[in-house]
Scaffold this motif. Structure first.
Motif, short mmCIF file in Angstrom:
data_model
loop_
_atom_site.label_atom_id
_atom_site.label_comp_id
_atom_site.label_asym_id
_atom_site.label_seq_id
_atom_site.Cartn_x
_atom_site.Cartn_y
_atom_site.Cartn_z
N GLN A 122 0.73 -1.26 0.25
CA GLN A 122 -0.07 -0.22 0.16
C GLN A 122 0.92 1.38 0.00
N GLU A 123 1.88 1.23 0.91
CA GLU A 123 2.68 2.45 1.12
C GLU A 123 3.53 2.68 -0.25
N ASN A 124 4.00 1.53 -0.97
CA ASN A 124 4.76 1.83 -2.13
C ASN A 124 3.93 1.57 -3.35
N LYS A 125 2.60 1.89 -3.56
CA LYS A 125 1.71 1.34 -4.45
C LYS A 125 2.26 2.17 -5.74
N ASN A 126 2.94 3.16 -5.64
CA ASN A 126 3.21 3.79 -7.14
C ASN A 126 4.51 3.51 -7.50
N ALA A 127 5.11 2.61 -6.87
CA ALA A 127 6.42 2.01 -7.39
C ALA A 127 6.32 1.16 -8.43
N ASP A 128 7.14 1.25 -9.50
CA ASP A 128 7.08 0.25 -10.73
C ASP A 128 7.69 -1.14 -10.41
N PHE A 129 7.82 -1.83 -11.31
CA PHE A 129 8.17 -3.42 -11.28
C PHE A 129 9.39 -3.29 -10.84
N GLN A 130 10.70 -2.48 -11.34
CA GLN A 130 11.90 -2.44 -10.95
C GLN A 130 11.98 -1.69 -9.50
N GLU A 131 11.44 -0.80 -9.19
CA GLU A 131 11.47 -0.11 -7.85
C GLU A 131 11.13 -0.96 -6.92
N ILE A 132 9.83 -1.59 -7.07
CA ILE A 132 9.34 -2.49 -6.01
C ILE A 132 10.28 -3.71 -5.64
N ASN A 133 10.97 -4.29 -6.63
CA ASN A 133 12.17 -5.21 -6.55
C ASN A 133 13.27 -4.64 -5.80
N LYS A 134 13.59 -3.58 -5.92
CA LYS A 134 14.84 -3.09 -5.42
C LYS A 134 14.37 -2.78 -3.85
N ILE A 194 -4.62 -2.41 -5.10
CA ILE A 194 -3.67 -1.00 -5.13
C ILE A 194 -3.30 -0.55 -6.48
N ALA A 195 -3.81 -1.47 -7.69
CA ALA A 195 -3.54 -1.13 -9.04
C ALA A 195 -4.53 0.09 -9.05
N GLN A 196 -4.00 1.20 -9.81
CA GLN A 196 -4.27 2.45 -9.93
C GLN A 196 -5.73 2.62 -10.58
N CYS A 197 -6.22 1.74 -11.32
CA CYS A 197 -7.45 1.81 -11.99
C CYS A 197 -8.41 1.26 -10.68
N VAL A 198 -8.10 0.07 -9.89
CA VAL A 198 -8.77 -0.31 -9.15
C VAL A 198 -9.02 0.67 -7.92
N ALA A 199 -7.90 1.21 -7.41
CA ALA A 199 -7.84 1.97 -6.10
C ALA A 199 -8.68 3.40 -6.35
N CYS A 200 -8.51 3.94 -7.28
CA CYS A 200 -8.71 5.46 -7.32
C CYS A 200 -10.48 5.66 -7.57
N GLU A 201 -10.95 5.07 -8.73
CA GLU A 201 -12.33 5.42 -9.04
C GLU A 201 -13.35 5.26 -7.94
#
Ligand SMILES: C[S@@+](CC[C@H](N)C(=O)[O-])C[C@H]1O[C@@H](n2cnc3c(N)ncnc32)[C@H](O)[C@@H]1O
Length: 524
Positions: free
Chosen positions: A5-17, A44-51
């Motif tokens: 949740q806290e890192n929901k904007n991280a992309d694939f590479q960032e989250i692995n790091k 927490i995928a953008q389309c699911v969480a925000c709308e």
């Protein structure tokens, strides 16, 4: 889960790091699709969480607050055996209740967003794995829409046991839902039974939270137990107001004010509303500060009158009656972009920044709520075109004599045609509302309907008469002396105290025509 949740904007590479730094695992997600799927599963995928956030009035209660609330209830000797959380979300209240009430035998939670229920299930599992000796009630979690949920299945199981209905229902109004074309509404959407002009002007608007709160009282107020809901202050006011008619068997009504900005990042006034079921009905609620427990005022009914501060009201109730003058609302045009004008050298400028000339005949200075924060005013910042002298008057022949004004309005015809309010349907082109002989009285005593301040302003002409817009209320006079006398009566400290005793500052419109018409200042 909270890590994602806290890192929901991280992309694939960032989250692995981030994950490697956290737990040492290299390539926690081997392929990007695994990460995308997990994000969708836990919502927490953008389309699911925000709308859905707006549509579902989604403001999850933080655990510190829910625990402070359950602890407060426990301190009042509330020990439920059955707990119902009708829109439980991620289950803050359920988790806090488990920590607080050892008496629990059954817990029922309902929630429309499935991902939240998954999160709650994992949290519950973790809680019981960590607290092996904790009291373990039977827990029923329903992925369901509360508006067609069959509460009888729960009702049947209560069997006289102590109940707690607790929660924080959606923070959204039916008006917002209709602009979103949302179906997240009760089937009985005109539950306030508002008809005619009141329906058009929005008197039938309601908070979904209010509907759910009243629904819970309908279903459970006769049971042994308590009710604790985080809701908007306006909803609490409505519940207490309607209590005279509904007469639910509830007592010990309390309103504990919270800081919704701090707790939810929401610019609303909200409180914890608590009451006891199955008792002799009461029609007032005591107000407290939730954090300091400091007692404030009592709101509710004093005989047949409704007050925001019953003690103060009793002191000044001799002023409650009928105003000797008729309060009027200012001009309504719903066309600010082209009807709110500024004077510039040799002409006018509108909110679209267009510069143009007009004949002076229909141009009047107009004051808005923000202009009424002074004792006296005679100079307008804005001007408008008054196309009619009374409601429904035909506009064609008036404009025929004023070619510049007619051309200006015709060029902007679409703005008028696009006005949403149905009051303009079937009315002459460029119609306005809130206009009549009273609009053109030279002296006025006026007040803003938007601001919370109770001081009255004297409006004086300056060459021409000044008008007010529809966010303001006023009484018109022919002489300065009359207007000054009325202004001075209304600004008298006793009348000011009286107004404060029945005005609700957390309402969207604290000052209303109904409120003003109640001030009988002749008995001052
Ligand atoms: C203000 S949040 C509060 C959540 C939870 N009660 C808490 O205190 O954290 C409102 C919740 O109501 C849920 N909700 C909205 N519409 C609903 C519906 N029609 N049926 C069931 N739940 C709904 C939202 O998904 C959201 O979780």
């Amino acid at each position: 889960m909270s890590f994602f949740q806290e890192n929901k904007n991280a992309d694939f590479q960032e989250i692995n790091k981030l994950l490697k730094a956290q737990c040492g695992i290299v390539d926690f997600f081997e392929i990007e699709n695994d990460y995308t799927q997990l994000k969708q599963k836990i919502g927490i995928a953008q389309c699911v969480a925000c709308e859905p956030r707006i549509e579902y009035g989604d403001f999850q209660t933080n655990r510190t607050l829910s625990l402070a609330i359950t602890n407060y209830l426990f301190s009042k000797n509330i020990n439920p055996q059955i707990l119902i959380e009708p829109t439980c979300g991620k289950g803050s209240f359920i988790l806090s209740a488990l920590q607080t009430f050892n008496s629990l035998e059954q817990v029922f939670g309902i929630e429309i967003q499935e991902t939240y229920l998954w999160e709650l299930k994992f949290e519950l599992l973790e809680y019981f794995l960590k607290n092996k000796t904790a009291n373990k009630p039977e827990i029923h979690l329903y992925h369901h829409n509360i508006f067609d949920f069959d509460f009888q299945q729960i009702n049947k199981q209560i069997n006289g046991r102590e109940l707690l209905v607790i929660g924080n229902p959606p923070w959204v109004t039916n008006a917002t839902l209709s602009t979103l074309n949302s179906k997240n509404l009760p089937t009985k959407s005109n539950f306030k039974n508002v008809k005619g002009i009141d329906a058009i002007t929005g008197k039938g608007n309601f908070d979904i939270g209010e509907y759910i709160a009243l629904n819970m009282l309908d279903l459970f107020a006769k049971e042994k137990g308590n009710f604790a809901f985080l809701i908007k202050n306006s909803v609490i006011k409505n519940i207490v107001y309607e209590q005279k008619r509904n007469n639910y068997p509830i007592s010990n009504l309390e309103k504990h004010i919270i800081n919704a900005q701090k707790e939810f990042g929401a610019a609303v006034d909200a409180s914890l509303f608590v009451c006891k079921f199955n008792t002799t009905p009461e029609w007032t609620a005591k107000e407290f500060d939730f954090y300091s427990s400091k007692s404030r005022v009592t709101l509710g009914w004093v005989n047949n009158k409704f007050a925001s501060d019953t003690e103060k009201y009793k002191k000044y109730q001799q002023f409650d009656g009928v105003c000797p003058f008729e309060w009027r609302q200012g001009i309504k045009h719903d066309c600010a972009k082209v009807m709110e004008l500024e004077r510039i050298d040799g002409g006018f400028k509108n909110a679209l920044n267009e510069e143009f000339e007009l004949e002076e005949d229909l141009v009047y200075g107009i004051l808005k709520s923000s202009d009424l924060q002074v004792d006296n005013i005679d100079t307008p910042r804005k001007y408008t075109i008054v196309t009619q002298k009374k409601i429904g008057q035909e506009t064609k022949s008036i404009l025929a004599k004023l070619p510049k004004t007619r051309d200006y309005l015709e060029r902007h015809k679409n703005y008028f045609l696009q006005r949403k309010s149905s009051i303009y349907n079937g009315k002459p082109m460029y119609s306005i509302f809130g206009v009549g002989d009273y609009s053109f009285k030279p002296y006025k005593v006026a007040i803003s309907g938007l601001y919370k301040q109770t001081k009255f302003t004297l409006v004086q002409p300056n060459g021409t008469v000044l008008l007010l817009d529809d966010t303001c209320y006023f009484i018109g006079f022919d002489t300065l002396e009359e207007a000054q006398a009325v202004q001075s009566s209304l600004n008298n400290p006793e009348i000011q105290e009286f107004i404060e005793s029945f005005m609700f500052t957390d309402s969207k419109r604290a000052i209303t025509k109904e409120l003003l018409m109640r001030i009988n200042f002749s008995s001052n």
